[in-house]
Design an enzyme around this catalytic site. Sequence first.
Site, PDB file in Angstrom:
ATOM      1  N   ALA A 121       0.854  -1.179   0.000  1.00 10.82           N
ATOM      2  CA  ALA A 121       0.000   0.000   0.000  1.00 10.82           C
ATOM      3  C   ALA A 121       0.897   1.237   0.000  1.00 10.82           C
ATOM      4  O   ALA A 121       2.052   1.171   0.430  1.00 10.82           O
ATOM      5  CB  ALA A 121      -0.891  -0.006   1.233  1.00 10.82           C
ATOM      6  N   GLY A 133       0.635  -4.972   0.837  1.00 10.45           N
ATOM      7  CA  GLY A 133      -0.542  -5.056  -0.018  1.00 10.45           C
ATOM      8  C   GLY A 133      -0.275  -5.725  -1.356  1.00 10.45           C
ATOM      9  O   GLY A 133      -1.187  -6.292  -1.964  1.00 10.45           O
ATOM     10  N   GLU A 167      -0.642  -9.253  -0.642  1.00  7.77           N
ATOM     11  CA  GLU A 167      -2.065  -9.495  -0.366  1.00  7.77           C
ATOM     12  C   GLU A 167      -2.912  -9.460  -1.639  1.00  7.77           C
ATOM     13  O   GLU A 167      -3.871 -10.221  -1.765  1.00  7.77           O
ATOM     14  CB  GLU A 167      -2.562  -8.460   0.654  1.00  7.77           C
ATOM     15  CG  GLU A 167      -1.927  -8.677   2.025  1.00  7.77           C
ATOM     16  CD  GLU A 167      -2.090  -7.485   2.953  1.00  7.77           C
ATOM     17  OE1 GLU A 167      -1.468  -6.435   2.667  1.00  7.77           O
ATOM     18  OE2 GLU A 167      -2.819  -7.584   3.937  1.00  7.77           O
TER      19      GLU A 167
HETATM   20  N1  CAA Z   1       4.600   3.235  -0.661  1.00  9.99           N
HETATM   21  C1  CAA Z   1       4.994   4.413  -1.224  1.00  9.99           C
HETATM   22  N2  CAA Z   1       6.140   4.557  -1.942  1.00  9.99           N
HETATM   23  C2  CAA Z   1       6.896   3.455  -2.088  1.00  9.99           C
HETATM   24  C3  CAA Z   1       6.555   2.206  -1.539  1.00  9.99           C
HETATM   25  C4  CAA Z   1       5.326   2.123  -0.795  1.00  9.99           C
HETATM   26  N3  CAA Z   1       4.877   0.963  -0.273  1.00  9.99           N
HETATM   27  N4  CAA Z   1       7.519   1.321  -1.848  1.00  9.99           N
HETATM   28  C5  CAA Z   1       8.428   1.980  -2.574  1.00  9.99           C
HETATM   29  N5  CAA Z   1       8.067   3.275  -2.731  1.00  9.99           N
HETATM   30  C6  CAA Z   1       8.772   4.331  -3.444  1.00  9.99           C
HETATM   31  C7  CAA Z   1       9.977   4.823  -2.659  1.00  9.99           C
HETATM   32  O1  CAA Z   1       9.589   5.760  -1.681  1.00  9.99           O
HETATM   33  C8  CAA Z   1      10.822   5.412  -3.761  1.00  9.99           C
HETATM   34  O2  CAA Z   1      10.300   6.657  -4.099  1.00  9.99           O
HETATM   35  P1  CAA Z   1      11.303   7.961  -4.184  1.00  9.99           P
HETATM   36  O3  CAA Z   1      12.262   7.595  -5.291  1.00  9.99           O
HETATM   37  O4  CAA Z   1      10.380   9.063  -4.535  1.00  9.99           O
HETATM   38  O5  CAA Z   1      11.965   8.050  -2.855  1.00  9.99           O
HETATM   39  C9  CAA Z   1      10.544   4.472  -4.935  1.00  9.99           C
HETATM   40  O6  CAA Z   1       9.315   3.805  -4.642  1.00  9.99           O
HETATM   41  C10 CAA Z   1      11.606   3.416  -5.114  1.00  9.99           C
HETATM   42  O7  CAA Z   1      11.744   2.720  -3.885  1.00  9.99           O
HETATM   43  P2  CAA Z   1      13.171   2.534  -3.161  1.00  9.99           P
HETATM   44  O8  CAA Z   1      14.092   3.642  -3.493  1.00  9.99           O
HETATM   45  O9  CAA Z   1      12.879   2.286  -1.710  1.00  9.99           O
HETATM   46  O10 CAA Z   1      13.665   1.191  -3.886  1.00  9.99           O
HETATM   47  P3  CAA Z   1      14.698   0.118  -3.318  1.00  9.99           P
HETATM   48  O11 CAA Z   1      14.999  -0.772  -4.464  1.00  9.99           O
HETATM   49  O12 CAA Z   1      15.798   0.774  -2.593  1.00  9.99           O
HETATM   50  O13 CAA Z   1      13.848  -0.707  -2.207  1.00  9.99           O
HETATM   51  C11 CAA Z   1      11.925  -1.880  -1.372  1.00  9.99           C
HETATM   52  C12 CAA Z   1      12.769  -1.511  -2.610  1.00  9.99           C
HETATM   53  C13 CAA Z   1      12.726  -2.793  -0.438  1.00  9.99           C
HETATM   54  C14 CAA Z   1      10.687  -2.613  -1.878  1.00  9.99           C
HETATM   55  C15 CAA Z   1      11.523  -0.588  -0.594  1.00  9.99           C
HETATM   56  O14 CAA Z   1      10.989   0.348  -1.517  1.00  9.99           O
HETATM   57  C16 CAA Z   1      10.503  -0.803   0.482  1.00  9.99           C
HETATM   58  O15 CAA Z   1      10.838  -1.301   1.547  1.00  9.99           O
HETATM   59  N6  CAA Z   1       9.222  -0.414   0.234  1.00  9.99           N
HETATM   60  C17 CAA Z   1       8.183  -0.477   1.221  1.00  9.99           C
HETATM   61  C18 CAA Z   1       7.711  -1.915   1.440  1.00  9.99           C
HETATM   62  C19 CAA Z   1       6.617  -1.945   2.498  1.00  9.99           C
HETATM   63  O16 CAA Z   1       6.857  -1.624   3.649  1.00  9.99           O
HETATM   64  N7  CAA Z   1       5.393  -2.353   2.112  1.00  9.99           N
HETATM   65  C20 CAA Z   1       4.276  -2.416   3.003  1.00  9.99           C
HETATM   66  C21 CAA Z   1       3.451  -1.170   2.869  1.00  9.99           C
HETATM   67  S1  CAA Z   1       2.131  -1.077   4.060  1.00  9.99           S
HETATM   68  C22 CAA Z   1       0.934  -2.096   3.468  1.00  9.99           C
HETATM   69  O17 CAA Z   1       1.051  -2.667   2.417  1.00  9.99           O
HETATM   70  C23 CAA Z   1      -0.305  -2.225   4.320  1.00  9.99           C
HETATM   71  C24 CAA Z   1      -1.243  -3.283   3.859  1.00  9.99           C
HETATM   72  O18 CAA Z   1      -1.270  -4.367   4.383  1.00  9.99           O
HETATM   73  C25 CAA Z   1      -2.183  -3.035   2.810  1.00  9.99           C
END
Ligand code: CAA
Length: 257
Positions: free
Chosen positions: A65, A108, A111
Amino acid sequence: MTYETILTETRGRVGWITLNRPNALNALNTTLMSEVVEAAEAFDVDPGIGAIVVTGSAKAFAAGADIKEMEAKTSVEMIVDDHFGAWSRFAAVRTPTIAAVAGYALGGGCELALMCDLVIAADSARFGQPEITLGVIPGMGGSQRLARAIGSYKTADLILTGRTMDAAEAERAGIVSRVLPADRLLDEVADIAEGIAAKPLPALYAATAALDTALETPLAEGLRFEKQAFAALFATEDQKEGMAAFREKREPRFRHR
Ligand code: CAA
């Protein structure tokens, strides 16, 4: 139909939905949720469609998400808006759905894959529920669908640690139908989807309803549902055609497909 966050395409009898927020690793924001649900429902009511594929990019199916969209929300807003509520409409689609997963399927994203009937993963896929690292828990069904699919101990390992698992572990655990080399993922998913879409719609709908029932009801109720659905299919021309074709040693010519 033109969308902002997804691409859609019809190929033969298969509807394709490609998540398309490359700068956010396909994070599932409200617009994307609405668009995926709208596209899936449009394919679902089209009798010309017999399978729906949902996919992302080589790097990310979806990284969860949209954290930036959610960050400032209050608890009341999350409850009143039912922030992820529309996803239940995606899960309710009758047409067989296939998640073609490469790269990250986190939170998400994992999911959303779990809402699909089949999950076909590239060997590059990584699945996980890292919400605990953000101070929350899965909110699109992960704690419930994962626990049913892979058991509570494996689910606890993912949800309490926030770690990810690779495609091979996810297949062993039971949330991946097949693992394919990344460079063959989309071609092979296209073949699988076409094969499913060539089957008769009444039987496909009965099958997806039976699969949902298996997850939602006790065994005795599920067995009763299956018995009724199996018997009801004997009222279809496609059952007569399918069985006649077997006896006559020829390919079936299904009417409802
Ligand atoms: N939401 C918003 N933006 C996101 C995102 C997310 N879930 N995941 C990645 N992005 C964005 C980053 O902020 C980044 O944007 P900017 O360049 O503007 O900073 C861009 O996508 C690229 O991401 P990274 O630079 O972080 O890429 P990476 O290769 O270094 O890392 C990753 C990849 C490990 C997937 C890392 O992006 C990450 O940890 N993302 C979040 C994963 C996460 O926590 N997901 C759970 C979300 S909560 C949820 O899903 C609730 C639910 O149950 C529904």
